[in-house]
Design an enzyme around this catalytic site. Structure first.
Site, PDB file in Angstrom:
ATOM      1  CE1 TYR A  59      54.392  33.932  39.195  1.00  0.00           C
ATOM      2  CE2 TYR A  59      52.336  33.662  37.981  1.00  0.00           C
ATOM      3  CZ  TYR A  59      53.175  33.296  39.029  1.00  0.00           C
ATOM      4  OH  TYR A  59      52.803  32.285  39.896  1.00  0.00           O
ATOM      5  NE  ARG A  60      49.569  34.366  42.076  1.00  0.00           N
ATOM      6  CZ  ARG A  60      49.444  33.091  42.427  1.00  0.00           C
ATOM      7  NH1 ARG A  60      50.261  32.189  41.911  1.00  0.00           N
ATOM      8  NH2 ARG A  60      48.519  32.711  43.275  1.00  0.00           N
ATOM      9  CE1 TYR A  91      52.611  36.175  44.455  1.00  0.00           C
ATOM     10  CE2 TYR A  91      51.714  33.991  44.877  1.00  0.00           C
ATOM     11  CZ  TYR A  91      52.638  34.810  44.253  1.00  0.00           C
ATOM     12  OH  TYR A  91      53.588  34.249  43.426  1.00  0.00           O
TER      13      TYR A  91
HETATM   14  C1  LIG Z   1      54.339  27.388  50.560  1.00  0.00           C
HETATM   15  C2  LIG Z   1      53.513  27.919  49.439  1.00  0.00           C
HETATM   16  C3  LIG Z   1      53.642  27.375  48.173  1.00  0.00           C
HETATM   17  C4  LIG Z   1      52.890  27.873  47.111  1.00  0.00           C
HETATM   18  N1  LIG Z   1      53.045  27.295  45.883  1.00  0.00           N
HETATM   19  C5  LIG Z   1      52.339  27.773  44.827  1.00  0.00           C
HETATM   20  C6  LIG Z   1      52.480  27.184  43.542  1.00  0.00           C
HETATM   21  O1  LIG Z   1      53.198  26.211  43.373  1.00  0.00           O
HETATM   22  N2  LIG Z   1      51.799  27.720  42.511  1.00  0.00           N
HETATM   23  C7  LIG Z   1      50.965  28.781  42.673  1.00  0.00           C
HETATM   24  O2  LIG Z   1      50.341  29.215  41.718  1.00  0.00           O
HETATM   25  N3  LIG Z   1      50.809  29.337  43.891  1.00  0.00           N
HETATM   26  C8  LIG Z   1      51.453  28.880  44.966  1.00  0.00           C
HETATM   27  N4  LIG Z   1      51.279  29.457  46.213  1.00  0.00           N
HETATM   28  C9  LIG Z   1      50.437  30.660  46.336  1.00  0.00           C
HETATM   29  C10 LIG Z   1      48.941  30.414  46.654  1.00  0.00           C
HETATM   30  O3  LIG Z   1      48.803  29.860  47.930  1.00  0.00           O
HETATM   31  C11 LIG Z   1      48.223  29.579  45.609  1.00  0.00           C
HETATM   32  O4  LIG Z   1      48.361  30.184  44.342  1.00  0.00           O
HETATM   33  C12 LIG Z   1      46.724  29.402  45.860  1.00  0.00           C
HETATM   34  O5  LIG Z   1      46.195  28.499  44.922  1.00  0.00           O
HETATM   35  C13 LIG Z   1      45.926  30.714  45.732  1.00  0.00           C
HETATM   36  O6  LIG Z   1      44.854  30.662  46.616  1.00  0.00           O
HETATM   37  P1  LIG Z   1      43.389  30.204  46.203  1.00  0.00           P
HETATM   38  O7  LIG Z   1      43.497  29.068  45.268  1.00  0.00           O
HETATM   39  O8  LIG Z   1      42.664  30.022  47.474  1.00  0.00           O
HETATM   40  O9  LIG Z   1      42.848  31.473  45.409  1.00  0.00           O
HETATM   41  P2  LIG Z   1      42.058  32.710  45.996  1.00  0.00           P
HETATM   42  O10 LIG Z   1      42.805  33.263  47.145  1.00  0.00           O
HETATM   43  O11 LIG Z   1      40.651  32.357  46.207  1.00  0.00           O
HETATM   44  O12 LIG Z   1      42.128  33.674  44.742  1.00  0.00           O
HETATM   45  C14 LIG Z   1      43.278  34.333  44.324  1.00  0.00           C
HETATM   46  C15 LIG Z   1      42.909  35.719  43.823  1.00  0.00           C
HETATM   47  O13 LIG Z   1      42.180  35.612  42.597  1.00  0.00           O
HETATM   48  C16 LIG Z   1      41.088  36.523  42.568  1.00  0.00           C
HETATM   49  N5  LIG Z   1      39.836  35.746  42.560  1.00  0.00           N
HETATM   50  C17 LIG Z   1      39.643  34.580  43.239  1.00  0.00           C
HETATM   51  N6  LIG Z   1      38.430  34.105  42.976  1.00  0.00           N
HETATM   52  C18 LIG Z   1      37.832  34.972  42.157  1.00  0.00           C
HETATM   53  C19 LIG Z   1      36.560  34.971  41.521  1.00  0.00           C
HETATM   54  N7  LIG Z   1      35.707  33.957  41.688  1.00  0.00           N
HETATM   55  N8  LIG Z   1      36.252  36.004  40.712  1.00  0.00           N
HETATM   56  C20 LIG Z   1      37.158  36.999  40.497  1.00  0.00           C
HETATM   57  N9  LIG Z   1      38.373  37.037  41.069  1.00  0.00           N
HETATM   58  C21 LIG Z   1      38.720  36.027  41.881  1.00  0.00           C
HETATM   59  C22 LIG Z   1      41.220  37.376  43.799  1.00  0.00           C
HETATM   60  O14 LIG Z   1      41.951  38.528  43.482  1.00  0.00           O
HETATM   61  C23 LIG Z   1      41.983  36.503  44.751  1.00  0.00           C
HETATM   62  O15 LIG Z   1      42.700  37.252  45.683  1.00  0.00           O
HETATM   63  C24 LIG Z   1      52.004  28.964  47.312  1.00  0.00           C
HETATM   64  C25 LIG Z   1      51.876  29.499  48.590  1.00  0.00           C
HETATM   65  C26 LIG Z   1      52.624  28.982  49.647  1.00  0.00           C
HETATM   66  C27 LIG Z   1      52.481  29.577  51.000  1.00  0.00           C
END
Ligand SMILES: Cc1cc2nc3c(=O)[nH]c(=O)nc-3n(C[C@H](O)[C@H](O)[C@H](O)COP(=O)(O)OP(=O)(O)OC[C@H]3O[C@@H](n4cnc5c(N)ncnc54)[C@H](O)[C@@H]3O)c2cc1C
Lengths: 112, 542
Positions: free
Chosen positions: B499-500, B122
């Site tokens: 949805y995203r 994403y």
């Molecule tokens: C192989 C693979 C499988 C995956 N499977 C899943 C899955 O099963 N389910 C799923 O949901 N995702 C999945 N993902 C997508 C993603 O990697 C995850 O959702 C991951 O948890 C998001 O990254 P993060 O938790 O580091 O959030 P971040 O990257 O830190 O945050 C996500 C976004 O939220 C906003 N944000 C973050 N923190 C804040 C804050 N404190 N205040 C305001 N805005 C903020 C920003 O816009 C940011 O870009 C997958 C990805 C891959 C590559």
């Protein structure tokens, strides 16, 4: 070469040795930030989920130069994500890179 | 004042369209530095960076090309190198966040907030528009509270699922976490704010969020729900507070910086029993969903199911050229053969039962009868022991940690390209059947594979298509970009919006939700953030 790297390497080794002495899976206390982690813990909780599990290539026991490890960790190679200094602290990475360079292969690991 | 601000906003908006249509890259280098935010001078940028250093220390502000490199890595298609940040600042406390936001207002320097920044597929830490400084909250990684009786916790944004799990295990607290597939390196706060999903009964993450602390764009600190009541013990227990419910405003938005979040944690059940249902044909899609829906709506099956296509499953642990030769289409005969050889069906649906010996024993026959009637083979650990796919999914469905699915990035060449396309539909078989047909048609037109799954929610489907491509191949990279846009546009025309979405397509998807919704979002934005300093372009909101 040796003379140039000597002073830099020496403290790094010391950090590595100290870090290795810490408990393997240093626990986090409520209300406190995560402590510096030993290379073994960083490997187990980050690298080792992919490397050696048929997701990423095996990296232990291949004498990969520490500088190469550091570069790849910070830039992410191909399908590997990059890890920022906020995720793997600079001192953690120094120790980890050296630990990987000096590591021996693990029989349980598999992959390309 | 507001006229000036609107002008700047116009510039920021024009920046998106202008740079994209002119094909302006932001590929930062000494010769070709990343462009600053529209309207910002070099002096403004350096002034902001200097002031940030004064707050967090020089070692936690990154500005030069090498230091910013870890913030520029993405999997998404970005052929023009448009989604590159110009710097990063990494606070360790709420007070520092407030100070950084005030400085950003002074210099009009936009900030792109991330918690752990592993939004893989994403955009990771990449911003939606050029010129932004990443506000990296990973250093704020305190587990502030865990209440073993209520099953609640209060976390800072930088806490990973791994940290929380370790804390619970080491302290012998019988609560589970619920992980997205990439738990070890991602965060409960970041994932919930992007309204991510996981696979235990607590898998719809935002539903299990309770209370937030937010730094508003003017630097003020607000607590939602019961959090602003002095002495309240219910901040993490009662979601709604009083008056308008505002927590949702801070998800998938740019209205604030979330600095604390409360979450509910599921008590570890006495019995956990994972299942896999194998269906032999691609055409079984509607039957599976029709069979699962009543089980999900009634909560007889309480967790979010993953209905995985054979190609998605194989892509986790195999390389494409192990199934078909390079350049050949991924035909159904080869896929079926490979699936069978690995103990998989063409669709593989994973769910679990959670409860006591008695409740699981009572529900299992009902579910078995329903799924067997749909043409599926119902398997458990007894038959699937040692199968790596079954192991992966049974780990996920008990909130366990692994990164097996990162293997997807090596399916097609070594270049690491992945964009998630995630259109929503109601949980009806016919809709899934039509979605699969349309998705296959589009991806195959561009020479890509239908590597997809359905997450069967309570009443909805998230069709999760992993658009896998080799990012090191410039031609393929451009094709992936075009393919993604066609997916969004043609699905949207059928009433199926995402949805995203990734930073590469936030504007495109926002357009599909219509002008009234966009204007409503913009009005809130302008009222809260007149200088447009928080994450311009997030979800298409400027
Ligand atoms: C192989 C693979 C499988 C995956 N499977 C899943 C899955 O099963 N389910 C799923 O949901 N995702 C999945 N993902 C997508 C993603 O990697 C995850 O959702 C991951 O948890 C998001 O990254 P993060 O938790 O580091 O959030 P971040 O990257 O830190 O945050 C996500 C976004 O939220 C906003 N944000 C973050 N923190 C804040 C804050 N404190 N205040 C305001 N805005 C903020 C920003 O816009 C940011 O870009 C997958 C990805 C891959 C590559």
């Amino acid at each position: 070469m040796k003379r140039i790297f000597g002073p830099i390497l020496a403290p790094t080794l010391a950090v590595a040795a100290m870090a290795c002495a810490a408990p393997l899976l240093a626990s986090q206390k409520l209300g406190e930030t995560q402590e510096l982690r030993a290379p073994e813990a960083v490997y187990a909780k980050t690298c080792g989920y992919c490397h050696g599990r048929n997701v990423g290539p095996i990296i232990l026991g291949r004498a990969i130069p520490a500088d190469t490890v550091k570069y790849i960790v910070r830039h992410g190679q191909n399908g590997m994500p990059a890890f920022r200094p906020t995720e793997v602290k600079p001192s953690e990475l120094d120790a980890l890179a050296l630990w990987i360079e000096k590591s021996t292969a693990r029989s349980g690991e598999h992959g390309q | 004042m507001s006229e000036i601000n609107m002008d700047r906003r116009g510039l920021l908006g024009a920046g998106i369209i202008g740079a994209a249509s002119l094909g302006l890259g932001t590929g930062a280098s000494a010769k070709n530095p990343a462009p600053l935010a529209p309207g910002l001078t070099k002096a403004d940028f350096s002034g902001a960076m200097k002031a940030f250093r004064g707050v967090v220390g020089a070692e936690w502000v990154f500005g030069d090309e090498d230091a910013v490199a870890p913030y520029t890595k993405t999997y998404i298609p970005d052929p023009n190198g448009y989604h590159k940040p110009v710097g990063a600042v990494c606070p360790e406390s709420v007070e520092q966040v407030q100070e950084i936001v005030r400085i950003a207002n002074t210099y009009r320097q936009p900030l792109w907030t991330v918690s752990t920044g592993k939004n893989m597929g994403y955009g990771m830490t990449a911003p939606a528009t050029p010129g932004q400084v990443v506000l990296d909250l990973k250093r704020m990684n305190r587990i502030l509270e865990v209440d073993a009786d209520l099953g609640t916790c209060l976390l800072e944004p930088g806490v990973t699922y791994q940290q929380l799990k370790d804390y619970l295990v080491e302290n012998n607290i019988p609560l589970w976490i619920d992980v997205p597939t990439v738990g070890p390196i991602a965060s409960p706060v970041g994932n919930t704010l992007d309204r991510g999903v996981g696979y235990t009964p607590y898998g719809e993450h935002f539903m299990f969020q309770c209370g937030m602390e937010v730094v508003l764009p003017d630097g003020q600190l607000m607590r939602t729900g019961m959090g602003s009541i002095k002495g309240s013990t219910a901040w993490q227990a009662f979601k709604w507070g009083y008056g308008p419910y505002v927590d949702g405003l801070f998800t998938q938005s740019n209205y604030g910086v979330v600095t604390k979040m409360g979450l509910w944690l599921m008590p570890k059940p006495p019995v956990y029993k994972p299942f896999m249902v194998r269906h032999p044909n691609m055409e079984d899609t509607p039957k599976i969903i029709e069979a699962m829906r009543p089980l999900r709506v009634s909560s007889l099956v309480a967790n979010c199911n993953l209905m995985m296509s054979a190609s998605y499953q194989l892509a986790m642990f195999k390389r494409r050229n192990e199934i078909v030769p390079d350049g050949a289409p991924l035909d159904e005969v080869s896929l079926k053969k490979a699936a069978k050889a690995n103990g998989l069906g063409m669709w593989n649906t994973y769910f679990a039962l959670y409860g006591t010996e008695q409740t699981v024993a009572a529900i299992e026959p009902i579910i078995r009868a329903q799924l067997t009637a749909s043409g599926g083979e119902v398997m458990t650990a007894a038959e699937m022991e040692g199968n790596p796919w079954f192991h992966h999914h049974s780990t996920l469905m008990e909130g366990g940690l692994n990164l097996d699915e990162i293997g997807l990035l090596r399916w097609r060449g070594a270049g690491g390209g992945l964009a998630w396309f995630a259109p929503v539909a109601a949980a009806r078989g016919i809709e899934a059947e039509r979605q699969t047909a349309l998705a296959k048609e589009i991806v195959e037109k561009y020479g890509f594979d239908y590597t997809a799954a359905y997450a069967i929610g309570w009443r909805d489907l998230h069709h999760i298509l992993a658009l896998l491509f080799d990012k090191s191949d410039a031609e393929e990279h451009r094709k992936a970009d075009a393919c993604y846009r066609e997916l969004v546009t043609r699905f949207g025309a059928q009433g199926w919006a995402s949805y995203r979405t990734g930073v590469n397509s936030m504007e495109l998807v926002a357009q599909q939700y219509g002008s009234v919704n966009r204007e409503f979002n913009a009005k809130i934005k302008h009222a809260l953030d007149p200088n447009g300093i928080l994450a311009p372009g997030k979800s298409g909101i400027m």
